[in-house]
Design a protein around this motif. Structure first.
Motif, short mmCIF file in Angstrom:
data_model
loop_
_atom_site.label_atom_id
_atom_site.label_comp_id
_atom_site.label_asym_id
_atom_site.label_seq_id
_atom_site.Cartn_x
_atom_site.Cartn_y
_atom_site.Cartn_z
N TYR A 1 0.83 -1.20 0.00
CA TYR A 1 0.00 0.00 0.00
C TYR A 1 0.87 1.26 0.00
N LEU A 2 1.95 1.21 0.77
CA LEU A 2 2.88 2.34 0.78
C LEU A 2 3.42 2.59 -0.63
N GLN A 3 3.79 1.52 -1.30
CA GLN A 3 4.28 1.62 -2.68
C GLN A 3 3.23 2.26 -3.58
N GLN A 4 1.99 1.83 -3.44
CA GLN A 4 0.90 2.34 -4.27
C GLN A 4 0.71 3.84 -4.07
N VAL A 5 0.74 4.27 -2.81
CA VAL A 5 0.56 5.69 -2.51
C VAL A 5 1.72 6.51 -3.06
N VAL A 6 2.93 6.03 -2.84
CA VAL A 6 4.12 6.76 -3.30
C VAL A 6 4.15 6.84 -4.83
N ASP A 7 3.84 5.72 -5.50
CA ASP A 7 3.83 5.72 -6.97
C ASP A 7 2.80 6.69 -7.52
N ALA A 8 1.67 6.80 -6.83
CA ALA A 8 0.58 7.63 -7.34
C ALA A 8 0.74 9.11 -6.97
N HIS A 9 1.35 9.40 -5.81
CA HIS A 9 1.36 10.78 -5.31
C HIS A 9 2.75 11.34 -5.02
N GLY A 10 3.77 10.48 -5.05
CA GLY A 10 5.12 10.97 -4.80
C GLY A 10 5.40 11.28 -3.35
N GLU A 11 4.48 10.95 -2.47
CA GLU A 11 4.64 11.19 -1.04
C GLU A 11 3.68 10.27 -0.29
N CYS A 12 3.82 10.27 1.04
CA CYS A 12 2.89 9.48 1.86
C CYS A 12 2.36 10.35 2.99
N SER A 13 1.69 11.41 2.61
CA SER A 13 1.02 12.26 3.59
C SER A 13 -0.35 11.67 3.90
N ALA A 14 -0.96 12.15 4.96
CA ALA A 14 -2.31 11.70 5.29
C ALA A 14 -3.26 12.03 4.15
N GLU A 15 -3.08 13.18 3.55
CA GLU A 15 -3.95 13.58 2.44
C GLU A 15 -3.79 12.64 1.24
N ALA A 16 -2.55 12.24 0.95
CA ALA A 16 -2.31 11.34 -0.18
C ALA A 16 -2.96 9.98 0.07
N VAL A 17 -2.82 9.45 1.30
CA VAL A 17 -3.44 8.17 1.63
C VAL A 17 -4.96 8.28 1.55
N SER A 18 -5.49 9.41 2.04
CA SER A 18 -6.94 9.62 2.01
C SER A 18 -7.45 9.65 0.57
N LYS A 19 -6.75 10.34 -0.32
CA LYS A 19 -7.15 10.41 -1.71
C LYS A 19 -7.06 9.04 -2.39
N GLU A 20 -5.98 8.31 -2.11
CA GLU A 20 -5.75 7.04 -2.80
C GLU A 20 -6.80 5.99 -2.42
N PHE A 21 -7.14 5.96 -1.14
CA PHE A 21 -8.03 4.89 -0.68
C PHE A 21 -9.41 5.39 -0.24
N GLU A 22 -9.64 6.71 -0.44
CA GLU A 22 -10.93 7.30 -0.11
C GLU A 22 -11.31 7.03 1.34
N VAL A 23 -10.36 7.33 2.23
CA VAL A 23 -10.60 7.18 3.65
C VAL A 23 -10.54 8.55 4.30
N VAL A 24 -11.14 8.68 5.48
CA VAL A 24 -11.18 9.95 6.20
C VAL A 24 -9.99 10.02 7.16
N THR A 25 -9.27 11.13 7.13
CA THR A 25 -8.11 11.29 8.00
C THR A 25 -8.54 11.68 9.41
N ASP A 26 -7.64 11.47 10.36
CA ASP A 26 -7.91 11.89 11.73
C ASP A 26 -8.16 13.39 11.80
N LYS A 27 -7.45 14.15 10.96
CA LYS A 27 -7.58 15.61 10.96
C LYS A 27 -9.02 16.01 10.63
N VAL A 28 -9.60 15.37 9.62
CA VAL A 28 -10.97 15.68 9.24
C VAL A 28 -11.93 15.36 10.37
N LEU A 29 -11.70 14.22 11.04
CA LEU A 29 -12.56 13.82 12.15
C LEU A 29 -12.49 14.84 13.29
#
Length: 263
Positions: free
Chosen positions: A228-256
């Motif tokens: 999953y880390l590879q997938q996020v990095v390949d798609a977004h060039g980083e592994c921020s909470a926002e990038a993970v949220s966009k890639e897997f359509e999940v809600v970040t702790d910050k939004v909550l």
């Protein structure tokens, strides 16, 4: 083709193996006392690292350059051969190691033929190794056949039995083991630390929250987390909470937290 994080960063030593500190301590103490148990059971959930720890154990047994009290040296010919095996699963340079996927060979025939060679000494190393993966899926006939070689192993043979369901093994087989490795999932801290180390090595920007989101999403399974880390990095060039949220359509702790505060 670029190698995946899961392959590049697959542990090849007790030091690089993440989590299961008690298991690593058991192996180290056993080696330090000069013992080499010949019947080993590695048990744990799927993808808990049973195959990896089994291969590392073989490497520890075979190292020829060990400093007294230390782990396998990692530089002798045997260690280099095992490092290649751990990374690729290929046994080209290790004719004394046999891996048997019992899920695909649950009957006696192929296994009986394979074990006939156990009476002969190893070609190169100290031991011959028979690694049975998913051994609980063995038929009753095969389990009963295994009792004899496991009960009285030749002095140059090591049996490693890997299972996700040890209760399905015959009690007589379980009782033959003189080393039992009980593998657990890594902690969130260990898994996030591992992914953070990989991001630093790969010079990839990351946030701990993004790594925690991946670890939670995979239920703390290392291989899946690295994929999953590879997938996020390949798609977004980083592994921020926002990038993970966009890639897997999940809600970040910050939004909550923002929603909670607004509420």
């Amino acid at each position: 083709m670029t190698e995946t994080f899961a392959r590049v960063y697959r542990p090849n030593s007790l030091e690089t193996y993440v989590g299961n500190e008690n298991v690593k301590a058991t192996i180290r103490n056993t080696i330090k006392r000069g013992r080499r148990p010949q019947v080993v059971i590695a048990k744990g959930f799927t993808s808990s690292g049973k195959t990896t720890i089994a291969r590392i154990l073989m490497k520890e047994y075979e190292c020829t350059g060990r400093v007294e009290g230390g782990d396998a040296c990692g530089v002798c010919e045997s260690c280099r051969d095992f490092d290649a095996y751990i990374k690729t699963g290929l046994l080209d340079n290790l004719p004394d190691v046999k891996e048997i996927n019992v899920a695909e060979n649950s009957g006696k025939g192929d296994v009986v033929e394979l074990l006939e060679g156990r009476i002969y000494p190893p070609q190169f190393g100290k031991f011959k190794y028979y690694y049975f993966d998913e051994v609980h899926k063995a038929s009753d006939a095969l389990q009963n056949y295994l009792l004899k070689p496991i009960e009285e192993p030749e002095e140059h043979v090591v049996y490693i039995l890997s299972t996700t369901d040890p209760d399905k093994l015959l009690p007589t087989i379980r009782n033959r083991a003189n080393l039992v490795l009980d593998l657990k999932k890594p902690s969130e801290y260990d898994l996030v630390s591992l992914m953070g180390t990989i991001c630093k090595e790969e010079e990839v920007p990351f946030e701990d929250e993004g790594l925690r989101m991946i670890a939670t999403r995979t239920d703390f399974i290392i291989r899946e987390s690295l994929n999953y880390l590879q997938q996020v990095v390949d798609a977004h060039g980083e592994c921020s909470a926002e990038a993970v949220s966009k890639e897997f359509e999940v809600v970040t702790d910050k939004v909550l937290f923002e929603f909670y505060n607004a509420y």
